[in-house]
Design an enzyme around this catalytic site. Sequence first.
Site, PDB file in Angstrom:
ATOM      1  N   ILE A   1       0.498  -1.258   0.129  1.00  0.00           N
ATOM      2  CA  ILE A   1       0.400   0.115   0.153  1.00  0.00           C
ATOM      3  C   ILE A   1       1.087   1.031   0.074  1.00  0.00           C
ATOM      4  O   ILE A   1       2.060   1.089   0.758  1.00  0.00           O
ATOM      5  CB  ILE A   1      -0.955   0.233   0.999  1.00  0.00           C
TER       6      ILE A   1
ATOM      7  N   HIS B   1       9.733   3.536  -0.952  1.00  0.00           N
ATOM      8  CA  HIS B   1       9.606   1.995   0.005  1.00  0.00           C
ATOM      9  C   HIS B   1       8.649   1.343  -0.900  1.00  0.00           C
ATOM     10  O   HIS B   1       8.813   0.227  -0.968  1.00  0.00           O
ATOM     11  CB  HIS B   1       9.129   1.921   1.694  1.00  0.00           C
TER      12      HIS B   1
HETATM   13  N1  INI Z   1       5.408  -4.751   3.448  1.00  0.00           N
HETATM   14  C1  INI Z   1       4.669  -5.436   2.580  1.00  0.00           C
HETATM   15  O1  INI Z   1       3.835  -6.377   2.212  1.00  0.00           O
HETATM   16  N2  INI Z   1       3.940  -4.499   2.214  1.00  0.00           N
HETATM   17  C2  INI Z   1       3.647  -3.107   1.759  1.00  0.00           C
HETATM   18  O2  INI Z   1       3.070  -2.061   1.993  1.00  0.00           O
HETATM   19  C3  INI Z   1       5.180  -2.837   3.033  1.00  0.00           C
HETATM   20  N3  INI Z   1       5.462  -1.567   2.893  1.00  0.00           N
HETATM   21  O3  INI Z   1       4.900  -0.307   2.909  1.00  0.00           O
HETATM   22  O4  INI Z   1       6.433  -1.246   3.611  1.00  0.00           O
HETATM   23  C4  INI Z   1       5.650  -3.859   2.694  1.00  0.00           C
HETATM   24  N4  INI Z   1       7.241  -3.233   3.393  1.00  0.00           N
HETATM   25  C5  INI Z   1       7.804  -4.970   4.101  1.00  0.00           C
HETATM   26  C6  INI Z   1       8.559  -5.863   3.468  1.00  0.00           C
HETATM   27  O5  INI Z   1       8.176  -6.043   2.124  1.00  0.00           O
HETATM   28  C7  INI Z   1       9.647  -6.352   3.983  1.00  0.00           C
HETATM   29  O6  INI Z   1       8.673  -7.493   4.415  1.00  0.00           O
HETATM   30  C8  INI Z   1      10.459  -5.330   5.407  1.00  0.00           C
HETATM   31  O7  INI Z   1      11.587  -4.685   4.436  1.00  0.00           O
HETATM   32  C9  INI Z   1      11.804  -6.537   5.400  1.00  0.00           C
HETATM   33  O8  INI Z   1      12.545  -7.067   4.530  1.00  0.00           O
END
Ligand code: INI
Length: 159
Positions: free
Chosen positions: A87, A93
């Site tokens: 989202i 990010h």
């Molecule tokens: N992971 C998601 O599945 N959806 C998101 O919206 C999201 N945001 O927005 O940060 C997200 N971040 C976590 C990422 O997938 C990793 O788990 C994290 O960076 C650790 O490697």
Amino acid sequence: MTVFEGRFTDVGALRIAVVVARFNDLVTSRLLSGCLDCLSRHGIDTGEASGQLDVAWVPGSFEIPLVAQRLATSGRYQVVVTLGAVIRGDTPHFDVVVAEVSKGVASVARDTGVPVIFGVLTTDTLQQALERAGIKSNLGWSYGLQALEMGSLMAGLPR
Ligand code: INI
């Protein structure tokens, strides 16, 4: 002429793995419910003791490709379904995660020859994601259908 088509019923002993992200689990747990409901109504044993369906939880969508790759190369599954919800926030990010998970999932399918269903929602708001995870429709159901179609299609194609 041969026409190759996947099936939605009588998929026999198809074994399916689902990789689901905990991040935004308000959304992803609903996608999972929709997907399992679809699979069970089409004859897949989704019970706890099932040898036909396994579910792997990962922290976020970024981690999906690695685990999908492990499952796809295990030789145990004919199709892998990935479920996540990315989202858009106020930081870049979103773009990083979306790029990695989409390219990663496509690579896993091509590299392993095992179909991997891309069930990662990418939306601007939580509301939009929830609308696609049960408030209006549940795309988890569609991902289940696509898994049946691709798993049975690939099984019927020449090697
Ligand atoms: N992971 C998601 O599945 N959806 C998101 O919206 C999201 N945001 O927005 O940060 C997200 N971040 C976590 C990422 O997938 C990793 O788990 C994290 O960076 C650790 O490697």
